[in-house]
Design a protein around this motif. Structure first.
Motif, short mmCIF file in Angstrom:
data_model
loop_
_atom_site.label_atom_id
_atom_site.label_comp_id
_atom_site.label_asym_id
_atom_site.label_seq_id
_atom_site.Cartn_x
_atom_site.Cartn_y
_atom_site.Cartn_z
N VAL A 149 0.88 -1.17 0.00
CA VAL A 149 0.00 0.00 0.00
C VAL A 149 0.92 1.21 0.00
O VAL A 149 1.78 1.35 0.86
N LEU A 150 0.74 2.08 -0.98
CA LEU A 150 1.52 3.31 -1.06
C LEU A 150 0.69 4.42 -0.41
O LEU A 150 -0.44 4.67 -0.82
N THR A 151 1.24 5.05 0.61
CA THR A 151 0.53 6.16 1.26
C THR A 151 1.11 7.48 0.78
O THR A 151 2.32 7.60 0.55
N LEU A 152 0.23 8.44 0.61
CA LEU A 152 0.61 9.79 0.21
C LEU A 152 0.09 10.72 1.30
O LEU A 152 -1.09 10.65 1.66
N GLN A 153 0.96 11.55 1.83
CA GLN A 153 0.60 12.48 2.90
C GLN A 153 1.02 13.87 2.49
O GLN A 153 2.17 14.07 2.06
N ARG A 154 0.11 14.85 2.58
CA ARG A 154 0.49 16.24 2.32
C ARG A 154 0.97 16.85 3.62
O ARG A 154 0.28 16.80 4.64
N ILE A 155 2.16 17.43 3.57
CA ILE A 155 2.73 18.11 4.73
C ILE A 155 3.10 19.52 4.26
O ILE A 155 4.09 19.70 3.57
N GLY A 156 2.26 20.47 4.61
CA GLY A 156 2.48 21.83 4.11
C GLY A 156 2.32 21.85 2.61
O GLY A 156 1.27 21.50 2.08
N SER A 157 3.39 22.19 1.90
CA SER A 157 3.32 22.27 0.44
C SER A 157 4.04 21.13 -0.26
O SER A 157 4.28 21.18 -1.46
N VAL A 158 4.39 20.07 0.49
CA VAL A 158 5.07 18.93 -0.12
C VAL A 158 4.31 17.64 0.13
O VAL A 158 3.54 17.52 1.07
N LEU A 159 4.56 16.68 -0.74
CA LEU A 159 3.97 15.35 -0.60
C LEU A 159 5.05 14.36 -0.19
O LEU A 159 6.18 14.42 -0.68
N GLU A 160 4.66 13.46 0.70
CA GLU A 160 5.55 12.39 1.11
C GLU A 160 4.91 11.07 0.72
O GLU A 160 3.71 10.86 0.95
#
Length: 191
Positions: A149-160
């Motif tokens: 499972v690939l998780t994508l998290q927005r942190i401020g103006s960047v994606l992790e």
């Protein structure tokens, strides 16, 4: 002047510092595009602000995706277009996260409307690509009897992006619950 204990002293000019953006407090992570493959040992990459805001993020090889906006409105869709929950629409009328053909797509221009998303691997590997040609691959299984499972998290103006692993026999509902997704049903988004 008499101090009756009821009057608060007036402080001098306090030094007010500028707010610190969340990106500046992140632990170091490799830049997206510098690591060709994510693995159990090297599971995290971070897109830069430009990669996180221009064009679309394409994830190939998924069987399903789920998303959550900053208000905790959630929804999910399978590669076969079966949908549950609430779609987050961009001002242009497109879904913020959805499918184009068999690719899961995140519209990055409206990134502020997204809190997080996840992409469930199908039978084979996942690939992730941005507008600038940067890409990474993730094996469909990070171990015996496991599914990626690939998780994508927005942190401020960047994606992790982070490669995670769950039991291979879990259905999508079990995976959503594992990652804290509860589908919001029957909500109509108003602007």
């Amino acid at each position: 002047m008499h101090d009756d204990g009821l009057t608060l002293p007036r402080p001098g000019r306090a030094h007010v510092s500028a707010p610190v953006p969340p990106e500046s407090r992140l632990y170091p992570a490799p830049a997206f595009g510098t690591r060709p493959e994510l693995s159990v040992r090297d599971a995290v990459v971070r897109l830069n602000p430009r990669q996180s805001a221009i064009g679309s993020l394409f994830v190939t090889g998924t069987r399903g995706t789920a998303w959550e906006d900053p208000s905790r409105i959630t929804g999910a869709q399978s590669v076969h277009r079966e949908q549950i929950g609430t779609v987050v629409q961009t001002p242009g009328g497109r879904p913020l996260v959805g499918y184009v053909n068999r690719d899961a797509v995140v519209v990055l221009r409206h990134l502020r409307q997204l809190r997080r998303a996840l992409f469930i691997a199908g039978a084979g590997p996942l690939t992730v690509q941005t507008f600038d040609g940067a890409a990474a691959a993730i094996a469909g299984s990070l171990g015996e009897g496991r599914r990626t499972v690939l998780t994508l998290q927005r942190i401020g103006s960047v994606l992790e992006l982070r490669a995670e692993s769950v039991p291979a026999d879990w259905d999508d509902g079990q995976i959503w619950r594992e990652f804290g997704f509860t589908m919001t049903i029957g909500l109509v988004r108003r602007r």
